[in-house]
Design a protein around this motif. Sequence first.
Motif, short mmCIF file in Angstrom:
data_model
loop_
_atom_site.label_atom_id
_atom_site.label_comp_id
_atom_site.label_asym_id
_atom_site.label_seq_id
_atom_site.Cartn_x
_atom_site.Cartn_y
_atom_site.Cartn_z
N TRP A 26 15.62 -19.42 -24.54
CA TRP A 26 15.37 -20.78 -24.99
C TRP A 26 13.90 -20.93 -25.29
CZ3 TRP A 26 18.37 -25.09 -25.80
CH2 TRP A 26 19.72 -24.96 -25.50
N SER A 27 13.60 -21.67 -26.34
CA SER A 27 12.22 -22.06 -26.65
C SER A 27 12.19 -23.58 -26.75
CB SER A 27 11.77 -21.47 -27.99
OG SER A 27 11.74 -20.08 -27.94
N ILE A 28 11.08 -24.15 -26.32
CA ILE A 28 10.90 -25.60 -26.42
C ILE A 28 9.53 -25.86 -27.02
CG2 ILE A 28 10.91 -27.81 -25.19
CD1 ILE A 28 12.14 -26.29 -22.81
N ALA A 29 9.51 -26.62 -28.08
CA ALA A 29 8.24 -27.08 -28.66
C ALA A 29 8.10 -28.55 -28.28
CB ALA A 29 8.26 -26.92 -30.17
N ALA A 30 6.92 -28.94 -27.81
CA ALA A 30 6.72 -30.32 -27.38
C ALA A 30 5.34 -30.80 -27.77
CB ALA A 30 6.91 -30.43 -25.87
N MET A 31 5.24 -32.10 -28.00
CA MET A 31 3.96 -32.74 -28.32
C MET A 31 3.83 -33.99 -27.44
SD MET A 31 4.11 -32.68 -32.47
CE MET A 31 2.59 -33.58 -32.63
N CYS A 32 2.69 -34.10 -26.77
CA CYS A 32 2.34 -35.35 -26.09
C CYS A 32 1.60 -36.18 -27.12
CB CYS A 32 1.43 -35.09 -24.89
SG CYS A 32 2.20 -34.15 -23.58
N CYS A 33 2.13 -37.34 -27.45
CA CYS A 33 1.55 -38.17 -28.50
C CYS A 33 0.95 -39.43 -27.90
CB CYS A 33 2.62 -38.54 -29.52
SG CYS A 33 3.40 -37.12 -30.29
N TYR A 34 -0.27 -39.72 -28.30
CA TYR A 34 -1.01 -40.88 -27.80
C TYR A 34 -1.56 -41.66 -28.97
CZ TYR A 34 -0.99 -37.82 -23.76
OH TYR A 34 -0.60 -37.00 -22.76
#
Length: 182
Positions: A26-34
């Motif tokens: 499994w791969s997960i791409a994530a972005m914390c957006c502010y």
Amino acid sequence: MTPLVAHTWGRRGHTPVVRGRSWRRWSIAAMCCYKPGGTSRLIYRPRRHRKHREGRNSFAWSDYRDLVVRAHIQFGTPIVLIWDNLNTHRAAGMREYAAAHDWLTIVQLPSYAPDLNPVEGIWSLLWRSPLANVAFTDDEHLERTLRRGMRRIQLQPDLIDGCLTGTRLTPSQRPRTPRRDQ
């Protein structure tokens, strides 16, 4: 994906062993957006890979591009993207895409600086609670647990803010980027 094991047990004199099938990934791409004055958001995309099938075993630069476009559409504002030095983040296609779109600014983190990356805090939250000490029965169990954990984090903006605070940045600070005419 083999879960992080925080505690384990075994019969006296026998070493406990966690076994799994190595062809699953499994791969997960994530972005914390502010957004200054707005609620913090987490945008993510999990993907299941199977080694025995044709195709990539990880995200391509175009997958990351699609995630950035999704963030741009949701926020409706320019994006300042702070990235680590993953090779797909530095791909020529991604650099060309950023150069062609004035709403996207990419800032590369220094090498080996996970303490400056807010997403590392997200992974820490994910590994410590829903994925710790779980022996998944099948792919669907893993996917449900993974999505549930990401959704739990996504619904708590204070957790996402805490990941940003750990980097000693605030949403109002803008990273300094070199001017393109220099």
